[in-house]
Design a protein around this motif. Structure first.
Motif, PDB file in Angstrom:
ATOM      1  N   MET A   1       0.846  -1.169   0.000  1.00  0.00           N
ATOM      2  CA  MET A   1       0.000   0.000   0.000  1.00  0.00           C
ATOM      3  C   MET A   1       0.894   1.236   0.000  1.00  0.00           C
ATOM      4  N   SER A   2       0.449   2.233  -0.704  1.00  0.00           N
ATOM      5  CA  SER A   2       1.285   3.422  -0.821  1.00  0.00           C
ATOM      6  C   SER A   2       1.149   4.304   0.406  1.00  0.00           C
ATOM      7  N   ASP A   3       2.115   5.237   0.530  1.00  0.00           N
ATOM      8  CA  ASP A   3       2.105   6.142   1.673  1.00  0.00           C
ATOM      9  C   ASP A   3       1.154   7.315   1.489  1.00  0.00           C
ATOM     10  N   ARG A   4       0.711   7.546   0.262  1.00  0.00           N
ATOM     11  CA  ARG A   4      -0.173   8.687   0.058  1.00  0.00           C
ATOM     12  C   ARG A   4      -1.555   8.381   0.637  1.00  0.00           C
ATOM     13  N   HIS A   5      -2.160   9.389   1.200  1.00  0.00           N
ATOM     14  CA  HIS A   5      -3.492   9.231   1.774  1.00  0.00           C
ATOM     15  C   HIS A   5      -4.510   9.806   0.813  1.00  0.00           C
ATOM     16  N   PRO A   6      -5.633   9.140   0.651  1.00  0.00           N
ATOM     17  CA  PRO A   6      -6.635   9.657  -0.262  1.00  0.00           C
ATOM     18  C   PRO A   6      -7.265  10.935   0.283  1.00  0.00           C
ATOM     19  N   SER A   7      -7.767  11.745  -0.613  1.00  0.00           N
ATOM     20  CA  SER A   7      -8.391  12.993  -0.201  1.00  0.00           C
ATOM     21  C   SER A   7      -9.708  12.707   0.504  1.00  0.00           C
ATOM     22  N   ALA A   8     -10.201  13.712   1.209  1.00  0.00           N
ATOM     23  CA  ALA A   8     -11.477  13.563   1.919  1.00  0.00           C
ATOM     24  C   ALA A   8     -12.594  13.272   0.935  1.00  0.00           C
ATOM     25  N   LYS A   9     -12.547  13.884  -0.230  1.00  0.00           N
ATOM     26  CA  LYS A   9     -13.583  13.655  -1.243  1.00  0.00           C
ATOM     27  C   LYS A   9     -13.560  12.200  -1.717  1.00  0.00           C
ATOM     28  N   THR A  10     -12.360  11.648  -1.898  1.00  0.00           N
ATOM     29  CA  THR A  10     -12.231  10.254  -2.330  1.00  0.00           C
ATOM     30  C   THR A  10     -12.755   9.302  -1.268  1.00  0.00           C
ATOM     31  N   THR A  11     -12.412   9.546  -0.008  1.00  0.00           N
ATOM     32  CA  THR A  11     -12.882   8.650   1.051  1.00  0.00           C
ATOM     33  C   THR A  11     -14.394   8.743   1.213  1.00  0.00           C
ATOM     34  N   GLN A  12     -14.966   9.936   1.011  1.00  0.00           N
ATOM     35  CA  GLN A  12     -16.422  10.060   1.068  1.00  0.00           C
ATOM     36  C   GLN A  12     -17.067   9.282  -0.077  1.00  0.00           C
ATOM     37  N   LEU A  13     -16.450   9.309  -1.239  1.00  0.00           N
ATOM     38  CA  LEU A  13     -16.963   8.572  -2.381  1.00  0.00           C
ATOM     39  C   LEU A  13     -16.916   7.066  -2.115  1.00  0.00           C
ATOM     40  N   ILE A  14     -15.814   6.609  -1.541  1.00  0.00           N
ATOM     41  CA  ILE A  14     -15.680   5.196  -1.199  1.00  0.00           C
ATOM     42  C   ILE A  14     -16.729   4.807  -0.157  1.00  0.00           C
ATOM     43  N   SER A  15     -16.915   5.637   0.854  1.00  0.00           N
ATOM     44  CA  SER A  15     -17.911   5.364   1.893  1.00  0.00           C
ATOM     45  C   SER A  15     -19.313   5.322   1.312  1.00  0.00           C
ATOM     46  N   ARG A  16     -19.605   6.232   0.424  1.00  0.00           N
ATOM     47  CA  ARG A  16     -20.940   6.263  -0.194  1.00  0.00           C
ATOM     48  C   ARG A  16     -21.150   5.050  -1.100  1.00  0.00           C
ATOM     49  N   GLY A  17     -20.102   4.622  -1.772  1.00  0.00           N
ATOM     50  CA  GLY A  17     -20.199   3.409  -2.583  1.00  0.00           C
ATOM     51  C   GLY A  17     -20.501   2.189  -1.727  1.00  0.00           C
ATOM     52  N   ALA A  18     -19.823   2.101  -0.587  1.00  0.00           N
ATOM     53  CA  ALA A  18     -20.080   0.994   0.343  1.00  0.00           C
ATOM     54  C   ALA A  18     -21.507   1.069   0.877  1.00  0.00           C
ATOM     55  N   ALA A  19     -21.970   2.272   1.174  1.00  0.00           N
ATOM     56  CA  ALA A  19     -23.333   2.446   1.670  1.00  0.00           C
ATOM     57  C   ALA A  19     -24.352   2.001   0.627  1.00  0.00           C
ATOM     58  N   LEU A  20     -24.117   2.333  -0.626  1.00  0.00           N
ATOM     59  CA  LEU A  20     -25.038   1.910  -1.686  1.00  0.00           C
ATOM     60  C   LEU A  20     -25.051   0.393  -1.848  1.00  0.00           C
ATOM     61  N   CYS A  21     -23.888  -0.229  -1.738  1.00  0.00           N
ATOM     62  CA  CYS A  21     -23.839  -1.695  -1.802  1.00  0.00           C
ATOM     63  C   CYS A  21     -24.620  -2.320  -0.652  1.00  0.00           C
ATOM     64  N   LEU A  22     -24.438  -1.788   0.544  1.00  0.00           N
ATOM     65  CA  LEU A  22     -25.164  -2.304   1.704  1.00  0.00           C
ATOM     66  C   LEU A  22     -26.666  -2.033   1.592  1.00  0.00           C
ATOM     67  N   LEU A  23     -27.033  -0.905   1.030  1.00  0.00           N
ATOM     68  CA  LEU A  23     -28.455  -0.604   0.826  1.00  0.00           C
ATOM     69  C   LEU A  23     -29.062  -1.599  -0.160  1.00  0.00           C
ATOM     70  N   GLY A  24     -28.324  -1.925  -1.210  1.00  0.00           N
ATOM     71  CA  GLY A  24     -28.797  -2.946  -2.151  1.00  0.00           C
ATOM     72  C   GLY A  24     -28.967  -4.297  -1.473  1.00  0.00           C
ATOM     73  N   LEU A  25     -28.035  -4.635  -0.600  1.00  0.00           N
ATOM     74  CA  LEU A  25     -28.130  -5.880   0.160  1.00  0.00           C
ATOM     75  C   LEU A  25     -29.352  -5.854   1.081  1.00  0.00           C
ATOM     76  N   ALA A  26     -29.595  -4.727   1.728  1.00  0.00           N
ATOM     77  CA  ALA A  26     -30.753  -4.605   2.616  1.00  0.00           C
ATOM     78  C   ALA A  26     -32.048  -4.779   1.834  1.00  0.00           C
ATOM     79  N   THR A  63     -28.528   4.296   4.976  1.00  0.00           N
ATOM     80  CA  THR A  63     -28.984   5.601   4.488  1.00  0.00           C
ATOM     81  C   THR A  63     -28.330   6.711   5.303  1.00  0.00           C
ATOM     82  N   TRP A  64     -28.282   6.544   6.608  1.00  0.00           N
ATOM     83  CA  TRP A  64     -27.619   7.523   7.478  1.00  0.00           C
ATOM     84  C   TRP A  64     -26.140   7.622   7.125  1.00  0.00           C
ATOM     85  N   TYR A  65     -25.496   6.461   6.908  1.00  0.00           N
ATOM     86  CA  TYR A  65     -24.071   6.450   6.564  1.00  0.00           C
ATOM     87  C   TYR A  65     -23.821   7.122   5.208  1.00  0.00           C
ATOM     88  N   PHE A  66     -24.741   6.935   4.276  1.00  0.00           N
ATOM     89  CA  PHE A  66     -24.587   7.558   2.962  1.00  0.00           C
ATOM     90  C   PHE A  66     -24.540   9.083   3.073  1.00  0.00           C
TER      91      PHE A  66
END
Length: 156
Positions: A1-26, A63-66
Motif C-alpha cells: 500500500m502506498s504512503d499517500r493518503h486519499p483525499s477527503a472527497k475520495t474517502t467520502q466517495l468510497i464510503s458512499r459506494g459501500a453504503a449503496l452496496c449495503l443498501l442494495g443488500l438490505a 442511508t444515514w451512513y450515505f
C-alpha cells in the motif's frame, strides 16, 4: 500500500459506494424475507418479521451512513489489490470444484491458494493444505459421520 493518503472527497466517495452496496443488500434481504411462506396458524408474526426487521434496520443505518460518511481507507492498489481480489476468486473456484472434484480437493485448493496469496513458502503451503484437507475430512467423515462427496472425477 502506498504512503499517500486519499483525499477527503475520495474517502467520502468510497464510503458512499459501500453504503449503496449495503443498501442494495438490505433491499434484497428485505424482499427475500418478505416472500417467506408459512402456515398462518404457526406464529402470530411469522418467520418474515426477523429478516424484514433486519433489512429495515440495515437500510436505515446505510442511508444515514450515505449522508454522513466518515473516513475510509483508500482503494487498494498493486499487490494488495491482487490479495484482496484473490481471496473471493479463490472461494468461487473452491465452490465450483466441490461437485466435480469433491470436498478434499476443494479444501486443498482453497487452503493452498490462501497460503500462497499470503506468501507462504510453497513447501509449507502444500503441507498445510494437505494437512488441512485431511483434518477436515477426518472430522466430518469419522467424528461427525457426515457424508462428504468425493467428486465426479473420482466416480462419485
Amino acid at each position: 500500500m502506498s504512503d499517500r493518503h486519499p483525499s477527503a472527497k475520495t474517502t467520502q466517495l468510497i464510503s458512499r459506494g459501500a453504503a449503496l452496496c449495503l443498501l442494495g443488500l438490505a433491499i434484497a434481504y428485505g424482499i427475500g424475507g418478505s416472500v417467506i411462506e408459512y402456515a398462518f396458524a404457526s406464529d402470530p408474526l411469522g418467520p418474515r418479521v426477523f429478516p424484514v426487521a433486519l433489512a429495515v434496520i440495515l437500510g436505515l443505518l446505510t442511508t444515514w451512513y450515505f449522508f454522513s460518511p466518515g473516513t475510509a481507507e483508500g482503494f487498494p492498489t498493486g499487490r494488495l489489490l491482487w490479495r484482496v481480489l484473490g481471496i473471493p476468486v479463490l472461494l468461487v473456484v473452491s465452490v465450483l470444484l466441490f461437485e466435480p472434484a469433491g470436498f478434499a480437493i476443494s479444501i486443498f485448493v482453497l487452503t493452498l491458494g490462501t497460503a500462497l496469496i499470503f506468501e507462504a513458502p510453497l513447501k509449507k503451503a502444500l503441507l498445510g493444505a494437505i494437512g488441512h484437507a485431511a483434518l477436515w475430512w477426518f472430522i466430518f467423515s469419522f467424528v461427525l459421520e457426515v457424508y462428504l462427496p468425493t467428486g465426479a472425477l473420482f466416480g462419485h
